[in-house]
Design a protein around this motif. Sequence first.
Motif, mmCIF file in Angstrom:
data_model
loop_
_atom_site.group_PDB
_atom_site.id
_atom_site.type_symbol
_atom_site.label_atom_id
_atom_site.label_comp_id
_atom_site.label_asym_id
_atom_site.label_seq_id
_atom_site.Cartn_x
_atom_site.Cartn_y
_atom_site.Cartn_z
ATOM 1 N N MET A 1 36.444 -9.497 3.910
ATOM 2 C CA MET A 1 36.938 -8.317 3.224
ATOM 3 C C MET A 1 37.598 -7.394 4.245
ATOM 4 N N LYS A 2 38.792 -6.925 3.941
ATOM 5 C CA LYS A 2 39.500 -6.020 4.830
ATOM 6 C C LYS A 2 38.803 -4.665 4.865
ATOM 7 N N THR A 3 39.031 -3.936 5.957
ATOM 8 C CA THR A 3 38.351 -2.653 6.149
ATOM 9 C C THR A 3 38.575 -1.703 4.982
ATOM 10 N N ASN A 4 39.829 -1.505 4.539
ATOM 11 C CA ASN A 4 40.068 -0.572 3.434
ATOM 12 C C ASN A 4 39.354 -1.007 2.162
ATOM 13 N N GLU A 5 39.321 -2.314 1.904
ATOM 14 C CA GLU A 5 38.619 -2.794 0.717
ATOM 15 C C GLU A 5 37.128 -2.482 0.815
ATOM 16 N N ARG A 6 36.577 -2.661 2.009
ATOM 17 C CA ARG A 6 35.153 -2.378 2.214
ATOM 18 C C ARG A 6 34.886 -0.877 2.057
ATOM 19 N N VAL A 7 35.757 -0.049 2.629
ATOM 20 C CA VAL A 7 35.589 1.407 2.516
ATOM 21 C C VAL A 7 35.690 1.828 1.051
ATOM 22 N N ASN A 57 36.190 14.480 -4.665
ATOM 23 C CA ASN A 57 36.646 14.235 -3.290
ATOM 24 C C ASN A 57 36.633 12.745 -2.950
ATOM 25 N N LEU A 58 35.589 12.043 -3.383
ATOM 26 C CA LEU A 58 35.504 10.601 -3.131
ATOM 27 C C LEU A 58 36.584 9.853 -3.916
ATOM 28 N N THR A 59 36.825 10.285 -5.149
ATOM 29 C CA THR A 59 37.867 9.672 -5.977
ATOM 30 C C THR A 59 39.229 9.818 -5.305
ATOM 31 N N ASP A 60 39.518 11.014 -4.799
ATOM 32 C CA ASP A 60 40.784 11.245 -4.085
ATOM 33 C C ASP A 60 40.907 10.306 -2.887
ATOM 34 N N ALA A 61 39.813 10.127 -2.160
ATOM 35 C CA ALA A 61 39.836 9.244 -0.984
ATOM 36 C C ALA A 61 40.107 7.795 -1.398
ATOM 37 N N VAL A 62 39.477 7.333 -2.465
ATOM 38 C CA VAL A 62 39.694 5.963 -2.948
ATOM 39 C C VAL A 62 41.162 5.767 -3.332
ATOM 40 N N ILE A 63 41.725 6.736 -4.024
ATOM 41 C CA ILE A 63 43.123 6.644 -4.435
ATOM 42 C C ILE A 63 44.040 6.629 -3.211
ATOM 43 N N ARG A 64 43.762 7.497 -2.227
ATOM 44 C CA ARG A 64 44.567 7.518 -0.989
ATOM 45 C C ARG A 64 44.534 6.171 -0.277
ATOM 46 N N LEU A 65 43.404 5.480 -0.393
ATOM 47 C CA LEU A 65 43.267 4.176 0.264
ATOM 48 C C LEU A 65 43.832 3.037 -0.600
ATOM 49 N N SER A 112 21.553 6.066 -0.476
ATOM 50 C CA SER A 112 22.901 5.527 -0.685
ATOM 51 C C SER A 112 23.852 6.020 0.396
ATOM 52 N N TYR A 113 23.772 7.301 0.711
ATOM 53 C CA TYR A 113 24.633 7.860 1.751
ATOM 54 C C TYR A 113 24.259 7.318 3.128
ATOM 55 N N LYS A 114 22.974 7.183 3.386
ATOM 56 C CA LYS A 114 22.519 6.625 4.662
ATOM 57 C C LYS A 114 23.047 5.200 4.827
ATOM 58 N N ASP A 115 22.892 4.399 3.776
ATOM 59 C CA ASP A 115 23.391 3.019 3.823
ATOM 60 C C ASP A 115 24.894 2.986 4.079
ATOM 61 N N ALA A 116 25.620 3.867 3.417
ATOM 62 C CA ALA A 116 27.074 3.910 3.597
ATOM 63 C C ALA A 116 27.426 4.229 5.043
ATOM 64 N N LEU A 117 26.760 5.224 5.601
ATOM 65 C CA LEU A 117 27.082 5.654 6.964
ATOM 66 C C LEU A 117 26.651 4.647 8.025
ATOM 67 N N GLU A 118 25.716 3.780 7.684
ATOM 68 C CA GLU A 118 25.276 2.756 8.636
ATOM 69 C C GLU A 118 26.175 1.528 8.643
ATOM 70 N N ILE A 121 31.886 -0.358 10.262
ATOM 71 C CA ILE A 121 33.302 -0.536 9.948
ATOM 72 C C ILE A 121 34.122 0.525 10.658
ATOM 73 N N ASP A 122 35.417 0.306 10.714
ATOM 74 C CA ASP A 122 36.335 1.317 11.238
ATOM 75 C C ASP A 122 36.729 2.225 10.077
ATOM 76 N N TRP A 123 36.145 3.395 10.054
ATOM 77 C CA TRP A 123 36.404 4.333 8.972
ATOM 78 C C TRP A 123 37.793 4.945 9.138
ATOM 79 N N PRO A 124 38.549 5.062 8.057
ATOM 80 C CA PRO A 124 39.820 5.794 8.130
ATOM 81 C C PRO A 124 39.558 7.251 8.524
ATOM 82 N N ILE A 125 40.527 7.881 9.118
ATOM 83 C CA ILE A 125 40.388 9.256 9.596
ATOM 84 C C ILE A 125 39.941 10.170 8.459
ATOM 85 N N GLY A 126 38.894 10.930 8.721
ATOM 86 C CA GLY A 126 38.402 11.927 7.783
ATOM 87 C C GLY A 126 37.406 11.417 6.751
ATOM 88 N N ILE A 127 37.346 10.112 6.536
ATOM 89 C CA ILE A 127 36.485 9.580 5.472
ATOM 90 C C ILE A 127 35.012 9.632 5.874
#
Length: 156
Positions: A1-7, A57-65, A112-118, A121-127
Amino acid sequence: MKTNERVISILNDLIRTNLDRIKGYQKAADEIKDTTDFEIRTIFTQMAADSRQYKSNLTDAVIRLGGEPANDTSAAGDIYRAWMDVKTTFSSDDVHAALQLCEFGEDRALQSYKDALEENIDWPIGIKSLVENQRQAIKASHDTIKNYRDQYAHTH
């Protein structure tokens, strides 16, 4: 899975977490019938509003990606709300039960947030900072709910 898809997948999981929080806090606010508990109902309503903002805010980020934002709740959230329905129906103290269940829901959200942050992956800037800031805000909400639960248990 590509990084953006994973994010995008991770962010959609967090959107679902916030949809769970919105429904859970709305349900908790609706359960409070006693006007003396207006302050707690107001807090529940505010936390639902906070989650609407996090979701936005999360929805906006998903759309941007380039992704499609989630618009459904999680299976675990559905189970949590069903448990809340049963628990408050049989509880003689709806406010205390609602506070306990909201604390349980906040524990789930924080996990859920802890799992996400762990995720490694290479997070896009600001995400990643967006996710971390929301985690910190949810931690503060958790602590508020816990404090009210403790106070309510001692005064009622």
